[in-house]
Design a protein around this motif. Structure first.
Motif, PDB file in Angstrom:
ATOM      1  N   LEU A  37      11.451   7.010  -3.079  1.00 54.81           N
ATOM      2  CA  LEU A  37      11.524   8.173  -3.973  1.00 54.81           C
ATOM      3  C   LEU A  37      10.310   8.226  -4.900  1.00 54.81           C
ATOM      4  O   LEU A  37       9.786   9.294  -5.208  1.00 54.81           O
ATOM      5  CB  LEU A  37      12.822   8.100  -4.794  1.00 54.81           C
ATOM      6  N   MET A  38       9.861   7.052  -5.325  1.00 54.00           N
ATOM      7  CA  MET A  38       8.736   6.995  -6.266  1.00 54.00           C
ATOM      8  C   MET A  38       7.486   7.662  -5.678  1.00 54.00           C
ATOM      9  O   MET A  38       6.731   8.322  -6.391  1.00 54.00           O
ATOM     10  CB  MET A  38       8.447   5.538  -6.603  1.00 54.00           C
ATOM     11  N   GLU A  39       7.283   7.514  -4.360  1.00 49.69           N
ATOM     12  CA  GLU A  39       6.094   8.115  -3.746  1.00 49.69           C
ATOM     13  C   GLU A  39       6.228   9.636  -3.669  1.00 49.69           C
ATOM     14  O   GLU A  39       5.253  10.370  -3.824  1.00 49.69           O
ATOM     15  CB  GLU A  39       5.867   7.515  -2.353  1.00 49.69           C
ATOM     16  N   VAL A  40       7.452  10.099  -3.441  1.00 51.32           N
ATOM     17  CA  VAL A  40       7.676  11.552  -3.398  1.00 51.32           C
ATOM     18  C   VAL A  40       7.403  12.154  -4.781  1.00 51.32           C
ATOM     19  O   VAL A  40       6.703  13.163  -4.915  1.00 51.32           O
ATOM     20  CB  VAL A  40       9.135  11.871  -2.958  1.00 51.32           C
ATOM     21  N   ILE A  41       7.939  11.480  -5.800  1.00 48.53           N
ATOM     22  CA  ILE A  41       7.769  12.008  -7.167  1.00 48.53           C
ATOM     23  C   ILE A  41       6.302  11.877  -7.609  1.00 48.53           C
ATOM     24  O   ILE A  41       5.794  12.698  -8.373  1.00 48.53           O
ATOM     25  CB  ILE A  41       8.706  11.282  -8.171  1.00 48.53           C
ATOM     26  N   ALA A  42       5.605  10.846  -7.087  1.00 50.70           N
ATOM     27  CA  ALA A  42       4.199  10.647  -7.482  1.00 50.70           C
ATOM     28  C   ALA A  42       3.350  11.865  -7.119  1.00 50.70           C
ATOM     29  O   ALA A  42       2.543  12.340  -7.929  1.00 50.70           O
ATOM     30  CB  ALA A  42       3.642   9.399  -6.811  1.00 50.70           C
ATOM     31  N   GLY A  43       3.545  12.393  -5.907  1.00 48.58           N
ATOM     32  CA  GLY A  43       2.786  13.579  -5.483  1.00 48.58           C
ATOM     33  C   GLY A  43       3.037  14.746  -6.424  1.00 48.58           C
ATOM     34  O   GLY A  43       2.118  15.464  -6.821  1.00 48.58           O
ATOM     35  N   ARG A  44       4.300  14.912  -6.794  1.00 49.68           N
ATOM     36  CA  ARG A  44       4.643  16.017  -7.713  1.00 49.68           C
ATOM     37  C   ARG A  44       3.995  15.796  -9.080  1.00 49.68           C
ATOM     38  O   ARG A  44       3.483  16.733  -9.698  1.00 49.68           O
ATOM     39  CB  ARG A  44       6.157  16.067  -7.919  1.00 49.68           C
ATOM     40  N   ALA A  45       4.071  14.545  -9.554  1.00 48.17           N
ATOM     41  CA  ALA A  45       3.559  14.248 -10.900  1.00 48.17           C
ATOM     42  C   ALA A  45       2.051  14.497 -10.979  1.00 48.17           C
ATOM     43  O   ALA A  45       1.551  15.001 -11.994  1.00 48.17           O
ATOM     44  CB  ALA A  45       3.883  12.807 -11.273  1.00 48.17           C
ATOM     45  N   ILE A  46       1.336  14.161  -9.898  1.00 42.43           N
ATOM     46  CA  ILE A  46      -0.123  14.391  -9.908  1.00 42.43           C
ATOM     47  C   ILE A  46      -0.398  15.898  -9.994  1.00 42.43           C
ATOM     48  O   ILE A  46      -1.239  16.350 -10.766  1.00 42.43           O
ATOM     49  CB  ILE A  46      -0.795  13.760  -8.660  1.00 42.43           C
ATOM     50  N   TRP A  47       0.339  16.683  -9.213  1.00 41.35           N
ATOM     51  CA  TRP A  47       0.152  18.138  -9.277  1.00 41.35           C
ATOM     52  C   TRP A  47       0.467  18.665 -10.684  1.00 41.35           C
ATOM     53  O   TRP A  47      -0.267  19.478 -11.238  1.00 41.35           O
ATOM     54  CB  TRP A  47       1.032  18.853  -8.235  1.00 41.35           C
ATOM     55  N   ASN A  48       1.551  18.180 -11.261  1.00 42.55           N
ATOM     56  CA  ASN A  48       1.968  18.679 -12.571  1.00 42.55           C
ATOM     57  C   ASN A  48       0.917  18.394 -13.645  1.00 42.55           C
ATOM     58  O   ASN A  48       0.651  19.245 -14.496  1.00 42.55           O
ATOM     59  CB  ASN A  48       3.306  18.060 -12.999  1.00 42.55           C
ATOM     60  N   MET A  66       0.860  -1.205   0.000  1.00 42.15           N
ATOM     61  CA  MET A  66       0.000   0.000   0.000  1.00 42.15           C
ATOM     62  C   MET A  66       0.888   1.245   0.000  1.00 42.15           C
ATOM     63  O   MET A  66       1.765   1.385   0.860  1.00 42.15           O
ATOM     64  CB  MET A  66      -0.891  -0.048   1.263  1.00 42.15           C
ATOM     65  N   PRO A  67       0.684   2.127  -0.966  1.00 43.51           N
ATOM     66  CA  PRO A  67       1.537   3.325  -0.993  1.00 43.51           C
ATOM     67  C   PRO A  67       1.280   4.236   0.211  1.00 43.51           C
ATOM     68  O   PRO A  67       0.183   4.257   0.762  1.00 43.51           O
ATOM     69  CB  PRO A  67       1.117   4.012  -2.302  1.00 43.51           C
ATOM     70  N   ASN A  68       2.318   4.961   0.574  1.00 46.54           N
ATOM     71  CA  ASN A  68       2.225   5.887   1.706  1.00 46.54           C
ATOM     72  C   ASN A  68       1.518   7.167   1.239  1.00 46.54           C
ATOM     73  O   ASN A  68       2.130   8.044   0.635  1.00 46.54           O
ATOM     74  CB  ASN A  68       3.652   6.182   2.195  1.00 46.54           C
ATOM     75  N   LEU A  69       0.219   7.241   1.525  1.00 42.70           N
ATOM     76  CA  LEU A  69      -0.569   8.370   1.027  1.00 42.70           C
ATOM     77  C   LEU A  69      -0.151   9.692   1.672  1.00 42.70           C
ATOM     78  O   LEU A  69      -0.272  10.758   1.059  1.00 42.70           O
ATOM     79  CB  LEU A  69      -2.055   8.125   1.246  1.00 42.70           C
ATOM     80  N   TYR A  70       0.369   9.601   2.917  1.00 37.19           N
ATOM     81  CA  TYR A  70       0.844  10.832   3.582  1.00 37.19           C
ATOM     82  C   TYR A  70       1.992  11.454   2.777  1.00 37.19           C
ATOM     83  O   TYR A  70       2.044  12.664   2.576  1.00 37.19           O
ATOM     84  CB  TYR A  70       1.320  10.528   5.006  1.00 37.19           C
ATOM     85  N   ALA A  71       2.886  10.590   2.347  1.00 36.51           N
ATOM     86  CA  ALA A  71       4.051  11.082   1.591  1.00 36.51           C
ATOM     87  C   ALA A  71       3.609  11.680   0.254  1.00 36.51           C
ATOM     88  O   ALA A  71       4.071  12.755  -0.145  1.00 36.51           O
ATOM     89  CB  ALA A  71       5.036   9.937   1.338  1.00 36.51           C
ATOM     90  N   ILE A  72       2.670  10.981  -0.406  1.00 36.84           N
ATOM     91  CA  ILE A  72       2.206  11.467  -1.715  1.00 36.84           C
ATOM     92  C   ILE A  72       1.496  12.814  -1.553  1.00 36.84           C
ATOM     93  O   ILE A  72       1.744  13.771  -2.306  1.00 36.84           O
ATOM     94  CB  ILE A  72       1.286  10.423  -2.385  1.00 36.84           C
TER      95      ILE A  72
END
Lengths: 267, 262
Positions: B94-105, B1-7
């Motif tokens: 790292l993938m979860e950190v970048i995922a949050g950015r990618a959704i915003w972008n 399960m991905p860490n939704l807090y991080a995303i």
């Protein structure tokens, strides 16, 4: 004579540095793909769009030719305008500004390769237009066509150099370069006649050299001699020269302002 | 399960970065905005259906351009400012950190759609209506996720090359054509269709057109639900490839110790 020799030396070395730094990070074939892809995909997009739209005022040939010439903008406006930003980004702008060599000579030297690349892009795009979209060059006046490509490239480089001077002072010239990359598509009659623009925007078309370039290119392909398109060529030369002069003055102004505010390292 | 807090945290951080310095959206939106505007100008008659078509297509082009540029540049930016090493050694992948950015972008790329919509309403004075707003927004949310996944993939891929800015320029415009967002792909030679079929948002565009009440232009009409199912499947493949790429990147970067080099 000594001054001219020195200027030529600066132009040669700036041009060499520009080439070496470009191909240090990117292989030549990838750079070539990039250059060609932008021009050709843009042409394909608008030719297809013209087919979809149906009863348009411009024919497929006119749209393909307009986009072939517009392809010069990437090298002459985007790449040239990005030069100060690239220097800033790599931290070399203060060094270049404090060298005894004049900054405008360095920027012009770094533009030379892009200017040649721009002309090459137009030739490739015209060939593509003939092969893929069946644009006929049966009636073409080769001298007129060459003159149009040469003069448009000169005038658009003047435009690019004028914009690049602002990049010395602004945080980044990339924003400016991006903004003006596709300006010809809207204002210069590349895909639809200038008369379709709202009347308050039409004066912008009149000061952009690409407007005259596109018009004279279509005439040259239909067989117009150099004398028939002389008015367009003279206008482009005049606008290009004025832009170069304005660019030179702006460069001096912004160079001074950047020194006063210490903004030449800011991006 | 991905860490939704991080995303979520990374999404917020990216949003704050954008609000602090919104000018960087300009390079990403210039091409989609210009292409959409010129498309509208090419049409001899601009009725509501044409404008709606352009607004929908323009939105997808904007989301694509911003995902490509902003997400693609994401890791390179960390590398330039020296924060990539710190990100790599935190417990959050790292993938979860970048995922949050990618959704915003991808989300902020919709700004293009809004700009075109405002322009159409003010200049062309058309009033456009969505046939089924709920279906429309469901499709839009899934496209957003799909493009975010592509953004994630590009972020990882661009770590392996110094030519990321060149690749960005190469990839931007061809997708304007093969996505089918503006140009029906049946105008293209049939050998190019598989490229469109493997680009997830192509199916999303069709779903959006159905939900908005614009006639579908897909050469394989599978209906709204069919479009979304295929989009889900393709996004799952993208996600798997991205996960593998991040693993490879992580291993390679630790072995070579070249993470901070650019």
């Amino acid at each position: 004579m000594g001054f001219i020799r020195q200027e030529v030396t600066v132009l040669k070395s700036a041009s060499g540095v520009s080439l070496r730094s470009l191909f240090a990070a990117v292989p030549w074939w990838l750079w070539l793909i990039q250059l060609v892809t932008i021009g050709l995909t843009q042409m394909i997009y608008f030719v297809l769009m013209t087919s979809v739209a149906g009863d348009t005022t411009m024919s497929i040939s006119e749209v393909a030719l307009g986009n072939a010439l517009q392809a010069v903008t990437y090298s002459t406006v985007f790449a040239v305008c990005s030069i100060p930003g690239d220097e800033k980004h790599s931290g070399t702008l203060p060094l270049v500004m404090n060298a005894p060599t004049k900054l405008h000579s360095v920027i012009i030297g770094k533009s030379l390769f892009h200017i040649a690349a721009g002309m090459m892009t137009v030739v490739i795009s015209l060939t593509f237009a003939a092969l893929v979209f069946g644009v006929s060059f049966a009636e073409v006046d080769a001298l007129s066509l060459s003159m149009v490509i040469l003069v448009t490239t000169f005038a658009m480089t003047g435009f690019g150099l004028m914009l690049s001077s602002i990049g010395i002072y602004m945080r980044s010239s990339i924003l400016l370069a991006s903004f003006f990359l596709y300006i010809g598509l809207i204002f210069c009659g590349v895909n639809f006649p200038v008369s379709h623009l709202p009347s308050f925007l039409q004066p912008i078309s009149a000061v952009l050299p690409m407007t005259y370039g596109v018009h004279s290119l279509r005439m040259a392909v239909e067989g117009a001699a150099v004398l028939d398109i002389a008015q367009d060529l003279v206008l482009m030369l005049a606008i290009g020269s004025i832009m170069l002069l304005i660019g030179f003055l702006m460069l001096r102004l912004f160079e001074r302002l950047a020194r006063i505010k210490g903004s030449y390292e800011m991006f | 399960m991905p860490n939704l807090y991080a995303i979520t945290g990374s999404f917020k951080k990216q949003a704050l970065d954008f609000i602090a310095d919104p000018q960087w959206i300009i390079p990403s939106l210039v091409a989609p905005f210009t292409f959409t505007l010129v498309t509208l100008m090419i049409y001899p008659e601009r009725d509501a259906s044409i404008v709606l078509y352009a607004v929908l297509g323009g939105g997808i082009l904007g989301m694509w351009s911003n995902s490509l540029r902003a997400s693609g540049f994401s890791i390179n930016y960390d590398r330039m400012v020296g924060t990539l090493e710190s990100l790599m050694v935190t417990p959050t992948p790292l993938m979860e950190v970048i995922a949050g950015r990618a959704i915003w972008n991808a989300l902020i790329g919709l700004l293009n759609s809004l700009l075109v919509f405002i322009l159409a309403e003010v200049v062309f004075q058309t009033s456009i209506r969505l046939a089924d707003p709920l279906m429309f927004f469901i499709a839009l949310a899934i496209i957003l996720l799909s493009l975010s996944t592509i953004g994630l993939f590009l972020a990882a891929f661009f770590v392996f090359t110094r030519a990321s800015s060149v690749l960005t320029q190469i990839l931007e415009l061809p997708i304007f054509i093969i996505s089918g967002a503006m140009i029906p792909i049946n105008l293209m030679p049939s050998w190019s269709w598989p490229l469109s079929f493997t680009f997830g948002p192509f199916w999303g565009v069709d779903a959006l057109q159905i939900a908005a009440g614009v006639s579908s232009t897909s050469p394989i009409p599978v209906g709204y639900a069919g479009d979304l199912l295929i989009l889900f499947a393709i996004t799952a493949v993208y996600l798997t490839l991205t996960w593998m790429l991040f693993k490879k990147m992580d291993g390679k970067a630790r072995e070579s110790g070249s993470l901070g080099r650019y």
